[in-house]
Design an enzyme around this catalytic site. Structure first.
Site, short mmCIF file in Angstrom:
data_model
loop_
_atom_site.label_atom_id
_atom_site.label_comp_id
_atom_site.label_asym_id
_atom_site.label_seq_id
_atom_site.Cartn_x
_atom_site.Cartn_y
_atom_site.Cartn_z
CD GLU A 119 -7.13 -1.56 1.83
OE1 GLU A 119 -8.32 -1.30 1.64
OE2 GLU A 119 -6.21 -0.76 1.59
CD GLU A 141 -6.84 3.00 4.65
OE1 GLU A 141 -6.27 2.17 3.91
OE2 GLU A 141 -7.20 2.75 5.82
#
Length: 280
Positions: A119, A141
């Site tokens: 990210e 995740e």
């Protein structure tokens, strides 16, 4: 505020050479970040924003194995959900500061780039990666029962096909750098020992351009794509009008008509009168 060259941080190494600022995440063993790392990164980004001597920024790692594995999972166990949520929100805010700062950020990924690490790389304007099948790239995740919560659910589909992005998130698929480049997650792939040189060469090209024009191009794209078309065109017009009346535009036009190279760097840093010919 301290200048970029004066920064002295715990989790980042920084240096400035020829108007290219280099930022290296340095939190062994895996460059996982927590709120303390994020607050330092926020300080770095804000310094880049205000320091006119930084005309391009390289974002890499001090580790030979990891770019970043993302948010520190230990923090998920030791901190309250509220505190981790604040950290996640802070990360989003930093990423938006990177995307709305008129300096180009170039990620140099030479190691594992997972979760929040990816990210952070996506927050940069360009991403260079090392061609090493030993590096893992992905958003895992889902294996923790979570989502890519540091802007990943919004950034990744803005770079690649929506379905492909969603599949990566809901399966936790791990890619090699080559596979990730094929999906347009990275812009350029190089042998690992050439990544930084390639990124710096690109940054040095940017330094020679008008920083104001480069920045206005970046803001027109990043901010304009989030607006309805007519609003985006009005935003583009406003940014263009600022340039049309600027010293850098005068320098560019005079250099073109005078058949010599423009000295945008000198004009913008006050070392040269706009329109004056370059010294032989």
């Amino acid at each position: 505020m301290k200048s970029f060259s004066e920064l002295d941080l715990e989790y980042f190494q920084t240096d400035l050479e020829d108007h290219v600022g280099t930022i290296r995440l340095d939190r062994p063993p895996a460059n996982a970040h927590n709120i303390d790392v994020l607050l330092e990164l926020q300080r770095v980004v804000e310094t880049v924003r205000f320091d006119e001597s930084v005309r391009a920024a390289l974002f890499g790692s001090a580790s030979e194995k990891f770019f970043s594995t993302g948010f520190d999972i230990k923090e998920l166990q030791s901190e309250s959900g509220k505190q981790v949520g604040y950290a996640s929100q802070t990360s989003k805010e930093i990423i938006m500061k990177m995307r709305t700062t008129d300096t180009i950020f170039i990620a140099m990924v030479n190691g594992h780039c997972m979760g929040g690490g990816l990210e952070l790389a996506l927050a940069c304007d360009f991403r260079f990666v090392g061609d090493d099948d030993g590096y893992n790239v992905g958003m895992p995740e889902i294996h923790l029962g979570l989502i890519a919560g540091e802007a990943g659910t919004q950034l990744l589909p803005r770079y690649i096909d929506r379905s492909t992005a969603l599949k990566m998130m809901i399966t936790g698929e791990t890619l090699t750098p080559a596979e990730a480049t094929e999906r347009d997650i990275f812009d350029e792939i190089h042998p690992p020992d050439e990544v930084e040189d390639a990124a710096r060469e690109f940054a040095e090209q940017i330094v020679e351009k008008s920083h104001m024009a480069v920045g206005h191009n970046k803001l027109a794209v990043n901010e304009g794509l989030e607006l309805p078309l007519w609003d985006a065109l009005a935003h583009e017009r406003e940014l263009q009008n600022r340039l049309l009346g600027s010293d850098v535009a005068k320098e560019g036009v005079d250099a073109f008509l005078g058949d010599h190279d423009p000295d945008f760097l000198g004009v913008e840093l006050g070392d040269k009168e706009p329109g004056a010919p370059d010294e032989e």
